[in-house]
Scaffold this active site. Structure first.
Site, PDB file in Angstrom:
ATOM      1  N   PRO A 254      75.780  44.708  63.852  1.00 54.32           N
ATOM      2  CA  PRO A 254      76.162  43.324  63.563  1.00 54.32           C
ATOM      3  C   PRO A 254      77.014  42.771  64.711  1.00 54.32           C
ATOM      4  O   PRO A 254      78.218  43.009  64.780  1.00 54.32           O
ATOM      5  CB  PRO A 254      76.976  43.453  62.264  1.00 54.32           C
ATOM      6  N   ASP A 426      80.583  44.312  68.921  1.00 54.98           N
ATOM      7  CA  ASP A 426      80.212  44.964  67.661  1.00 54.98           C
ATOM      8  C   ASP A 426      81.263  44.581  66.621  1.00 54.98           C
ATOM      9  O   ASP A 426      82.424  44.986  66.717  1.00 54.98           O
ATOM     10  CB  ASP A 426      80.177  46.485  67.868  1.00 54.98           C
ATOM     11  N   HIS A 427      80.830  43.807  65.622  1.00 56.54           N
ATOM     12  CA  HIS A 427      81.789  43.285  64.636  1.00 56.54           C
ATOM     13  C   HIS A 427      82.403  44.403  63.795  1.00 56.54           C
ATOM     14  O   HIS A 427      83.472  44.222  63.197  1.00 56.54           O
ATOM     15  CB  HIS A 427      81.090  42.267  63.728  1.00 56.54           C
ATOM     16  N   ARG A 428      81.751  45.550  63.701  1.00 56.94           N
ATOM     17  CA  ARG A 428      82.331  46.663  62.950  1.00 56.94           C
ATOM     18  C   ARG A 428      83.586  47.187  63.628  1.00 56.94           C
ATOM     19  O   ARG A 428      84.503  47.697  62.973  1.00 56.94           O
ATOM     20  CB  ARG A 428      81.302  47.792  62.821  1.00 56.94           C
ATOM     21  N   VAL A 429      83.644  47.073  64.950  1.00 55.74           N
ATOM     22  CA  VAL A 429      84.788  47.580  65.718  1.00 55.74           C
ATOM     23  C   VAL A 429      85.835  46.495  65.923  1.00 55.74           C
ATOM     24  O   VAL A 429      87.038  46.740  65.772  1.00 55.74           O
ATOM     25  CB  VAL A 429      84.315  48.123  67.086  1.00 55.74           C
TER      26      VAL A 429
END
Length: 454
Positions: A254, A426-429
């Protein structure tokens, strides 16, 4: 006992390779460390060295063979005292685990970040301790392994072999020696996992269900339908890897995009001044960008990280991967610990790495790793673009062309040399605020280049 020499996996993404050249022929004596063959992987041509000692009894895969699957037997090694009669039984032996060859250019893993050109490798699970051999049970080990064990005082009965049919090879003994008595029974994979880089040892996220396979397009059928002439150009191993990985990225990561404009007139002036002082280096704008990105990661450590389902892996150093175009595709050599290096060192190192990349001569440790990537198409006149993340990295910075643009300063219209930078995150990070903070740090360093020289 004969030893099957297998097609080795020379990179985390390698599933097959081309056996370009044999450097040994049937009947040649082989010692540990001797170069056996040249293997073309999806990224480079690499030499493969022997682990065991003996004599080449039979070459199973001839030079020039393409698409040889990893772990396929490529030759049979006869041990001391064995003759060609042993080949008959070797032909029906089951394919063992790959331990008969090792990449000459790929040393044991060091504390480096995760591979830039490959997904983060899952941790090698520690093998259960080997039960000591009973009474007079024979311990199967190569002559070299026995000699090293004797010199190091390692009891072979406590070492678990990873060679063909559980045979103990050099790597097993060296791993046991490095681990000490308490861990003598650990396999080399377990020993390496304990010292490997955080990202390389990071547990891989649980595999998502395989997406439905897209219907393929038949080139001939399409051309015949449209009445078009065509030439079929076979896909290189690198191109296949790029296609596979980028498809996975777009399905699973994402991401989001942020762009800033950077005025680089001061940078261009200092660059010209520094280049006029010495012939030992010629600084490029990209060298300043590499330095600025590395320093910005130290200021915003939350972005110098990789995502796993269990934990966020934050790296201690900024290892900057730089995309280099080659005839077969992109590859990303790495300037390691870039935050510790000056502009001249970065410039000279990057020039050497780029040349090796174009010559297909990079070693795995020179392109596997990295905590962030830079892709610069500005030199080709591209004003602005968004690049695709290279997992497990959390960001790639796309660099556009520098050009004179109108700007407003203190209410007055002026002209400045401006360059657009677009980060893919990376939106997770990293949430948007973290990405914005990172780009602001890069912008500040590039617009005040003297701060990078301190």
């Amino acid at each position: 006992m004969t030893v099957q020499i297998l097609m080795p996996a020379l990179s985390p993404t390698m599933t097959e390779g081309n056996l370009a050249k044999w450097l040994k022929k049937e009947g040649d004596t082989v010692k540990s460390g001797d170069i056996l063959a040249e293997i073309e992987t999806d990224k480079a041509t690499m030499e493969v060295e022997a682990v065991d000692e003996g004599r080449i009894g039979k070459i199973l895969i001839p030079a020039g063979s393409q698409g040889v699957a990893v772990n396929t037997p490529i030759a049979i090694l006869l041990e001391e005292g064995e003759d060609e009669s042993a080949l008959a039984s070797a032909g029906s032996a089951p394919a063992p685990t790959p331990a008969s060859v090792a990449p000459a250019t790929a040393p044991a893993p060091t504390a480096a970040p995760a591979a830039a050109s490959a997904p983060a490798a899952a941790p090698a699970p520690a093998a259960p301790a080997a039960a000591p051999a009973a009474g007079g049970a024979r311990v199967f080990a190569s002559p070299l392994a026995r000699r090293i064990a004797e010199q190091a005082g390692v009891d072979l009965k406590t070492v678990k072999g990873t060679g063909p049919h559980g045979r103990i090879v050099k790597a097993d003994v060296e791993a046991a020696k490095a681990a000490g008595p308490a861990k003598a029974a650990a396999t080399p994979a377990a020993a390496q996992a304990s010292t490997a880089a955080p990202a390389a040892a990071a547990p891989a996220p649980a595999a998502a269900p395989a997406p439905a396979k897209a219907e393929g397009v038949d080139a001939k059928a399409l051309a015949d339908k449209l009445g078009m002439a065509y030439t079929a150009v076979p896909n290189s191993g690198m191109r296949k890897t790029i296609a596979k990985r980028l498809g996975e990225v777009k399905r699973t990561v994402p991401d989001y995009y942020l762009t800033v404009d950077v005025e680089i007139d001061a940078l261009m002036k200092i660059r010209a001044d520094l280049n006029g002082r010495s012939d030992a280096y010629k600084l490029s704008v990209n060298d300043f960008i590499i330095r600025a990105v590395a320093l910005a990661l130290k200021k915003v450590p939350a972005l110098n990280a990789a995502w796993t389902d269990e934990a966020m892996l934050q790296f201690q150093h900024a290892d900057v991967s730089v995309a280099v175009a080659t005839p077969t595709g992109l590859i990303t050599p790495i300037v390691k610990k870039a935050e510790t290096k000056g502009l001249a060192d970065i410039s000279n190192e990057m020039k050497a790495l780029a040349k090796k990349a174009r010559d297909n001569a990079l070693k795995p440790e020179e392109y596997q790793g990295g905590t962030i990537s830079i892709s610069n198409l500005g030199m080709m006149g591209v004003k602005q673009f968004a690049a695709i993340i290279n997992p497990p990295q959390a960001c790639i910075l796309a660099v556009g062309a520098s050009e004179q643009r109108p700007v407003v300063k203190d209410g007055a219209l002026g002209i400045a040399t401006v360059m657009s930078l677009t980060g893919t995150f990376d939106h997770r990070v990293a949430d948007g605020a973290v990405g914005a903070e990172f780009l602001a740090a890069v912008k500040k360093l590039l617009e005040d280049p003297l701060s990078m020289l301190l």
